[in-house]
Write a protein that holds these residues in place. Sequence first.
Motif, mmCIF file in Angstrom:
data_model
loop_
_atom_site.group_PDB
_atom_site.id
_atom_site.type_symbol
_atom_site.label_atom_id
_atom_site.label_comp_id
_atom_site.label_asym_id
_atom_site.label_seq_id
_atom_site.Cartn_x
_atom_site.Cartn_y
_atom_site.Cartn_z
ATOM 1 N N VAL A 1 -7.753 -6.898 1.663
ATOM 2 C CA VAL A 1 -7.979 -7.880 2.843
ATOM 3 C C VAL A 1 -9.546 -8.747 1.494
ATOM 4 O O VAL A 1 -9.374 -9.537 1.608
ATOM 5 C CB VAL A 1 -8.411 -7.428 4.215
ATOM 6 N N GLY A 2 -10.011 -7.226 1.804
ATOM 7 C CA GLY A 2 -11.151 -7.811 0.840
ATOM 8 C C GLY A 2 -10.696 -7.840 -0.667
ATOM 9 O O GLY A 2 -11.589 -8.708 -0.880
ATOM 10 N N GLU A 3 -9.865 -7.448 -1.631
ATOM 11 C CA GLU A 3 -9.457 -7.832 -2.872
ATOM 12 C C GLU A 3 -8.767 -9.649 -2.165
ATOM 13 O O GLU A 3 -9.200 -10.752 -3.677
ATOM 14 C CB GLU A 3 -8.367 -6.850 -3.259
ATOM 15 N N ALA A 4 -8.262 -10.240 -1.352
ATOM 16 C CA ALA A 4 -7.976 -11.303 -1.547
ATOM 17 C C ALA A 4 -9.017 -12.391 -1.070
ATOM 18 O O ALA A 4 -9.051 -13.154 -1.892
ATOM 19 C CB ALA A 4 -6.847 -11.396 -0.422
ATOM 20 N N LEU A 5 -10.525 -11.687 -0.504
ATOM 21 C CA LEU A 5 -11.155 -12.605 -0.642
ATOM 22 C C LEU A 5 -11.962 -12.463 -1.665
ATOM 23 O O LEU A 5 -12.471 -13.627 -1.615
ATOM 24 C CB LEU A 5 -12.190 -11.731 0.768
ATOM 25 N N GLY A 6 -11.708 -11.438 -2.203
ATOM 26 C CA GLY A 6 -12.980 -11.249 -3.807
ATOM 27 C C GLY A 6 -12.170 -12.528 -4.684
ATOM 28 O O GLY A 6 -12.773 -13.594 -5.573
ATOM 29 N N PRO B 1 -7.291 -5.291 -8.215
ATOM 30 C CA PRO B 1 -8.172 -6.699 -8.037
ATOM 31 C C PRO B 1 -7.780 -8.365 -9.067
ATOM 32 O O PRO B 1 -7.172 -9.006 -8.865
ATOM 33 C CB PRO B 1 -9.442 -6.293 -8.185
ATOM 34 N N ASN B 2 -7.337 -7.247 -9.850
ATOM 35 C CA ASN B 2 -6.713 -8.682 -11.313
ATOM 36 C C ASN B 2 -5.389 -8.446 -10.607
ATOM 37 O O ASN B 2 -4.968 -9.899 -11.411
ATOM 38 C CB ASN B 2 -6.824 -8.235 -12.487
ATOM 39 N N LEU B 3 -4.578 -7.961 -10.368
ATOM 40 C CA LEU B 3 -3.200 -9.265 -10.059
ATOM 41 C C LEU B 3 -3.215 -9.486 -8.562
ATOM 42 O O LEU B 3 -2.071 -10.279 -9.252
ATOM 43 C CB LEU B 3 -2.031 -7.397 -9.763
ATOM 44 N N VAL B 4 -4.025 -8.915 -8.174
ATOM 45 C CA VAL B 4 -4.316 -10.091 -6.268
ATOM 46 C C VAL B 4 -4.609 -11.216 -7.279
ATOM 47 O O VAL B 4 -4.627 -12.362 -6.551
ATOM 48 C CB VAL B 4 -5.697 -9.420 -5.436
ATOM 49 N N GLY C 1 0.720 -0.976 0.002
ATOM 50 C CA GLY C 1 -0.482 0.072 -0.036
ATOM 51 C C GLY C 1 0.992 0.790 -0.178
ATOM 52 O O GLY C 1 0.550 2.414 0.490
ATOM 53 N N GLY C 2 1.900 1.593 -0.752
ATOM 54 C CA GLY C 2 2.646 2.478 -0.576
ATOM 55 C C GLY C 2 4.087 2.652 0.368
ATOM 56 O O GLY C 2 4.583 3.520 0.678
ATOM 57 N N LEU D 1 -1.947 -5.649 6.821
ATOM 58 C CA LEU D 1 -2.933 -6.669 6.763
ATOM 59 C C LEU D 1 -3.755 -5.188 6.622
ATOM 60 O O LEU D 1 -3.409 -4.380 7.719
ATOM 61 C CB LEU D 1 -3.799 -7.486 7.580
ATOM 62 N N GLY D 2 -4.620 -4.170 5.904
ATOM 63 C CA GLY D 2 -5.827 -3.708 5.668
ATOM 64 C C GLY D 2 -7.338 -4.030 5.421
ATOM 65 O O GLY D 2 -7.150 -4.916 4.631
ATOM 66 N N TYR D 3 -8.079 -3.086 5.057
ATOM 67 C CA TYR D 3 -9.249 -3.504 4.169
ATOM 68 C C TYR D 3 -9.359 -3.478 3.026
ATOM 69 O O TYR D 3 -9.978 -4.696 2.635
ATOM 70 C CB TYR D 3 -10.496 -2.553 5.202
ATOM 71 N N GLY D 4 -8.708 -2.572 2.571
ATOM 72 C CA GLY D 4 -8.780 -2.983 0.980
ATOM 73 C C GLY D 4 -7.879 -3.944 0.596
ATOM 74 O O GLY D 4 -8.793 -5.643 0.081
#
Length: 190
Positions: A92-97, A74-77, A32-33, A87-90
């Motif tokens: 984590v959400g993309e990994a779940l997706g 999300p495509n890279l994930v 995340g930078g 771990l952060g909200y973004g």
Amino acid sequence: PLVVRRPTLSRAEARRHFDLPLDKPVILLSFGGHDQTGVTPEILGKYPDIVFVCFRGGFEAPNLRVIPREVYHPNLVAAADVVFCKLGYGIVGEALGAGTALFHLERHGFPESAVFEAQLPHYLHIRKISRAEFEAGSWDGLYALLDAQRSGPALDHFTGLDGGPVVAEILAHAAQQGSQDAGQGTAYAT
């Protein structure tokens, strides 16, 4: 259901799109930078059988691919077997997706960290690494995580990933109800 940013490509499609091998493990370095000074060519060289992907260059390594930032994350994930992250909200959400495993740095002082660490194993394969292990390049836990990921999903229960439309429907209903109540002179305290 969960609200997540989902990939638009399958894992194989995403790997072809980003020109990543289909026959090697792919680890996305996504902090995340935040500071990634612990990532060095020497450390990546310890894992020649793994392809590492990141957004920031600064050095070259035979098993490192630098991807431009202007991609749909999300495509890279989805292209990765594992995301190495904080771990952060973004993320984590993309990994779940995408159903992608998480290899994560320990974090202190973030209230969501304890919840993530307790709950994510019900949904994804995850493994924590200390800051000292990260900086020393002791990343061998990646292999156990890759093996777990190959064995199949970690899910023992799941509520679904289509929360966006569900939330939109709830908000539309609330707005419509609020509009009807306002027309009847109902006052709302804020």
